[in-house]
Design a protein around this motif. Structure first.
Motif, short mmCIF file in Angstrom:
data_model
loop_
_atom_site.label_atom_id
_atom_site.label_comp_id
_atom_site.label_asym_id
_atom_site.label_seq_id
_atom_site.Cartn_x
_atom_site.Cartn_y
_atom_site.Cartn_z
N UNK A 438 0.43 -1.55 -0.21
CA UNK A 438 0.14 0.64 0.41
C UNK A 438 0.93 1.41 -0.21
N UNK A 439 0.43 2.46 -0.32
CA UNK A 439 1.14 3.62 -0.40
C UNK A 439 -0.15 4.61 0.76
N UNK A 440 0.32 4.12 1.90
CA UNK A 440 -0.62 4.40 3.24
C UNK A 440 -0.99 6.27 2.59
N UNK A 441 -0.42 7.40 2.48
CA UNK A 441 -0.27 8.43 2.58
C UNK A 441 -1.15 8.96 1.45
N UNK A 442 -2.36 8.00 0.90
CA UNK A 442 -3.44 8.23 0.07
C UNK A 442 -4.34 8.02 0.52
N UNK A 443 -4.23 7.35 1.75
CA UNK A 443 -5.69 6.70 2.53
C UNK A 443 -6.71 7.58 3.35
N UNK A 444 -6.53 8.87 2.90
CA UNK A 444 -7.56 10.27 3.54
C UNK A 444 -8.20 10.69 2.46
N UNK A 445 -9.51 11.57 2.90
CA UNK A 445 -10.18 12.17 1.74
C UNK A 445 -9.50 13.65 1.22
N UNK A 446 -8.78 13.34 0.95
CA UNK A 446 -8.38 15.00 0.42
C UNK A 446 -8.80 14.70 -1.08
N UNK A 447 -8.62 15.87 -2.14
CA UNK A 447 -9.37 16.53 -3.03
C UNK A 447 -9.65 14.96 -4.14
N UNK A 448 -7.79 15.13 -4.39
CA UNK A 448 -8.51 13.60 -5.14
C UNK A 448 -9.42 12.24 -4.68
N UNK A 449 -10.06 12.48 -3.56
CA UNK A 449 -11.08 11.17 -3.33
C UNK A 449 -12.44 11.77 -3.44
N UNK A 450 -11.76 12.89 -2.37
CA UNK A 450 -13.38 13.98 -2.25
C UNK A 450 -14.29 14.31 -4.05
N UNK A 451 -13.39 14.95 -4.84
CA UNK A 451 -13.20 16.01 -5.83
C UNK A 451 -13.36 14.80 -7.05
N UNK A 452 -12.30 13.78 -6.99
CA UNK A 452 -12.08 13.20 -8.37
C UNK A 452 -12.51 11.81 -8.43
N UNK A 453 -12.69 11.55 -7.35
CA UNK A 453 -12.97 9.45 -6.97
C UNK A 453 -13.78 9.12 -6.90
#
Ligand code: ZN
Length: 588
Positions: A438-453
Motif C-alpha cells: 500500500x501507499x498509505x499516505x493516499x488513504x484519506x479524503x483529500x481532493x483526489x478522493x472527494x472531487x475526482x474519485x
C-alpha cells in the motif's frame, strides 16, 4: 504474522535463563552439576568483543514479538551484537566504544520503502516543479517563473501538477500556450499518468484531431470539435514524451545522489525501486561499485508487456547483469491499469459519469496469466501496479494461474497501490501468499478522493477505497511504500495516515472509513519487517536482534507515547546503515 521465528532464537539465546538447562542436568550427579554451574558462570562473565557503538536508555522497539521492547543496542562493525537492558549493554563498552544515552528516545529498525522511483524523483527535483500548488494561478505562475529562469532549455518539462486543481483533471493547451509560447512544454501530473502539453508539443508529436487514441491511452479532446485539448492520458503521453531529450548519464547519476541524500534523512536504508529501465540500473550499479550507494536497492525491472513472453529472456539477462553488493534485480514490474481520477483504472463496473466506460486494463487477462506464469517460472518476484478493482482481480487471477502452473514458490509477489479492492477479493491475498504493497499516505479524503474519485465511483464502491484494515485482518502481509515523487517519501507521514485515515496535518478527529484504519504496530511492520520480507532479507534485517545487520533509526520521540496525529512530527535523529552513520541530525 510472525516472520521472526528463525531469528527470535538468536535473540533469546543470550537472555535466556540458564537455570532451565541446569535443572535438566541435575540428575546427572552433584559433580557434573557443579561442573556445569562453573562453566555457566564462566560463560556469563566471559569477556565479549567491545562494541563500536552502544545506544542505551532508549525505547527500542525490536519488531521481535517475543521481546518487543528493550533499552539498549550494541553494534560492532556492521552487526547488532546485543539487544537488551542498559545494564547488560555495559559488558560491550570498551575504551573505544562510543556510547549514546538516548534518554527515552525511540530506536526502530531502519525503514524500507517498498515502492519508490528514487532516480526519477531525484532527476525531477531540478525540473519545473508544480507539486503541492493548489490553484491554477499558482501553477501558471510557477511555470512562468521556471521558463524565465531557464531560457536555454529546449523543452519545459517536469510537472507533478495536482489533478484536482483543474476541472475533471483536464488542464488545457491554451493556458500553457499563453505561458510558454516559444518552445514545447510537457508537464506530467503528480501521479505520472497524465501529461499536459502545449500546441508546440502536440505539433512536434504530430497529434491532430484525426490521430486515434493509442492502445492503452487517451487523447483528451474538445467534445465539440474533436481537437486535442492538451491533456494526454497513459500511453498517449508517450507520443509527446518520446520527443523530450532524455537526461544524460550525468544527470541520472546526479538524480540518484539527490534521492540518496533525501532517503537517508528519512531513516530509509532499503528500497524497492518501482520501475527500473537500463539507464537507471546503470546508475545504481555505478554508485554501488564506487561504494557511494549506502542503501540497499531491489530494482523492479520494467516489463514491456507488448512484447509478451519474449520479455522473459531479456529480463533474465538484466537480472544477472545488475547485481552487486547493495543491488539486486530479481523483481519485475507490470502495469495492470492506470488511475481512477483520469478514468484509466480498470473497474469491474463502469464509472458513474461514463456508463459504458470500465477503464483501461493494460493487458488482456489471458496474456496477463501467460506472462505472470512465465515470469514466475523464471523465478522472478512480480510487482504489479493495480489501482482499480478489476485490475486487482486480474492481477490476483494472474498470480493464481502462475501458482497453479508452477506450484507455490515463495517468490513473494506483491501488488502495489490497491486503491479499490472488491471485498470478495480481499481474502485472496492471504490465500495466495500475495503481499499488499500500500501507499498509505493516499488513504484519506483529500481532493483526489472527494472531487475526482468518490463522485465517479459512488458511495458503495468508495467504502472499499484503500481497505488496509480489512487486508490486515486476513493476516496477509502488508508492506508500505511512498511512490515518491508522486507523494512524500517520509514513512512517518504514511504511517500516521494509515492509523488516523486523516490528512497528515489534520488534528485528531473522525477517521475516514474507520474500519480500514490500521494499528501503529502493523504499520511500523509494513515499513520494517514486512519490507525486509518482500526483499527476501528478513533473516538479515527488518528487526533488532543480535546477528542482524545494524540498520537502525533513532527518533526524537516514542511513537507509541504520542497522539497518532503527531506521528509525522517525529524527527529522525540518526540513521545507521550497516553500522555506519549515514545521517545525524545536527542537533543530536
Ligand atoms: Zn509508482
Amino acid at each position: 504474522m510472525n516472520r521472526l521465528t528463525d531469528d527470535s532464537s538468536a535473540f533469546t539465546h543470550r537472555s535466556r535463563n540458564p537455570n532451565s538447562r541446569f535443572a535438566a542436568s541435575i540428575g546427572l550427579g552433584a559433580l557434573l552439576a557443579a561442573a556445569l554451574v562453573a562453566s555457566l558462570a564462566c560463560a556469563r562473565t566471559e569477556p565479549v568483543q567491545p562494541a563500536d557503538l552502544v545506544l542505551m536508555n532508549g525505547a527500542v522497539y525490536t519488531m521481535d514479538p517475543v521481546h518487543p521492547w528493550v533499552e539498549a543496542v550494541a553494534v560492532a562493525a556492521d552487526k547488532i551484537v546485543y539487544a537488551g537492558t542498559t545494564k547488560g549493554a555495559g559488558r560491550f563498552q570498551g575504551t573505544a566504544t562510543k556510547t549514546v544515552d538516548l534518554n527515552g528516545k525511540m530506536v526502530l529498525p531502519a525503514f524500507q520503502d517498498s515502492h519508490i522511483h528514487l532516480i526519477e524523483g531525484g532527476v525531477e527535483a531540478s525540473l519545473c516543479n508544480l507539486a503541492g500548488l493548489d490553484t491554477p494561478e499558482a501553477v501558471f505562475a510557477a511555470i512562468k517563473d521556471y521558463a524565465a529562469r531557464n531560457p536555454g532549455d529546449a523543452w519545459i518539462t517536469g510537472g507533478r501538477w495536482e489533478l484536482p486543481v483543474f476541472p475533471r483533471a483536464n488542464p488545457v493547451k491554451q493556458d500553457l500556450d499563453r505561458i510558454v509560447p516559444d518552445r514545447p512544454a510537457c508537464l506530467f501530473a503528480a501521479d505520472g499518468h497524465s501529461a499536459w502539453v502545449n500546441t508546440r508539443a502536440l505539433k512536434l508529436a504530430g497529434i491532430t484531431p484525426r490521430t486515434p487514441d493509442p492502445p492503452g491511452g487517451r487523447i483528451e479532446r474538445d467534445p465539440k470539435t474533436g481537437e486535442p485539448s492538451g491533456t494526454l492520458r497513459e500511453s498517449a503521453s508517450e507520443l509527446v514524451a518520446e520527443h523530450i531529450p532524455e537526461p544524460g548519464a550525468a544527470e541520472v547519476l546526479k538524480g540518484l545522489r539527490t534521492g540518496l541524500e533525501m532517503v537517508r534523512r528519512l531513516g530509509i536504508t532499503s528500497i524497492i525501486e518501482a520501475n527500473a529501465r537500463e539507464k537507471l540500473l546503470d546508475a545504481y550499479a555505478a554508485l554501488d561499485r564506487s561504494g557511494e550507494m549506502k542503501l540497499r536497492v531491489l530494482a523492479s525491472l520494467h516489463v514491456d508487456t507488448d512484447r509478451g513472453l519474449t520479455e522473459v529472456a531479456r529480463l533474465e539477462k538484466l537480472r544477472s547483469t545488475y547485481r552487486g553488493a547493495h543491488l539486486s534485480s530479481t523483481t519485475v514490474k507490470i502495469f495492470a491499469d492506470g488511475v481512477i481520477e483520469s478514468h484509466t483504472a480498470a473497474l469491474l463496473e463502469p464509472y458513474l459519469d461514463r456508463p459504458k466506460d470500465r477503464g483501461l486494463p493494460l493487458l488482456e487477462p489471458e496474456a496477463f496469466n501467460r506472462l505472470a506464469t512465465a515470469l514466475d517460472a523464471a523465478g522472478f518476484q512480480i510487482h504489479i501496479h493495480a489501482i482499480g478493482d478489476r485490475a486487482v482481480r486480474m492481477s490476483l487471477d494472474a498470480l493464481e494461474a502462475a501458482e497453479k502452473a508452477n506450484g507455490a514458490k515463495d517468490l513473494r509477489h506483491h501488488i502495489a497501490h490497491l486503491e479499490l479492492i472488491d471485498p470478495s477479493d480481499i481474502p485472496r491475498f492471504k490465500a495466495l501468499g500475495v503481499a499488499a504493497n500500500f501507499q498509505p499516505l493516499w488513504a484519506y479524503p483529500d481532493p483526489y478522493i472527494t472531487k475526482l474519485t468518490q463522485p465517479i465511483l459512488g458511495p458503495a464502491r468508495s467504502r472499499w477505497l484503500y481497505p488496509i484494515g480489512s487486508v490486515l485482518r486476513t493476516g496477509a502481509v502488508v508492506a508500505g511504500g511512498s511512490d515518491w515523487p508522486v507523494s512524500s517519501a517520509n514513512p512517518l507521514e504514511a504511517i500516521q495516515v494509515a492509523v488516523t485515515r486523516r490528512g497528515p496535518e489534520e488534528p485528531a478527529g473522525q477517521a475516514w472509513i474507520p474500519e480500514e484504519a490500521a494499528g501503529l504496530a502493523a504499520m511500523i511492520a509494513a515499513y520494517t519487517t514486512n519490507g525486509a520480507y518482500l526483499s527476501h532479507e528478513e533473516g538479515d534485517r527488518g528487526s533488532i536482534a543480535p546477528g542482524k545487520t545494524a540498520d537502525l533509526v533513532v527518533l526524537d520521540r516514542n511513537l507509541f507515547r504520542i497522539p497518532p496525529s503527531e506521528i509525522h512530527k517525529a524527527r529522525v535523529l540518526l540513521t545507521l546503515f550497516e553500522g555506519r552513520e549515514v545521517w545525524r541530525d545536527p542537533g543530536f
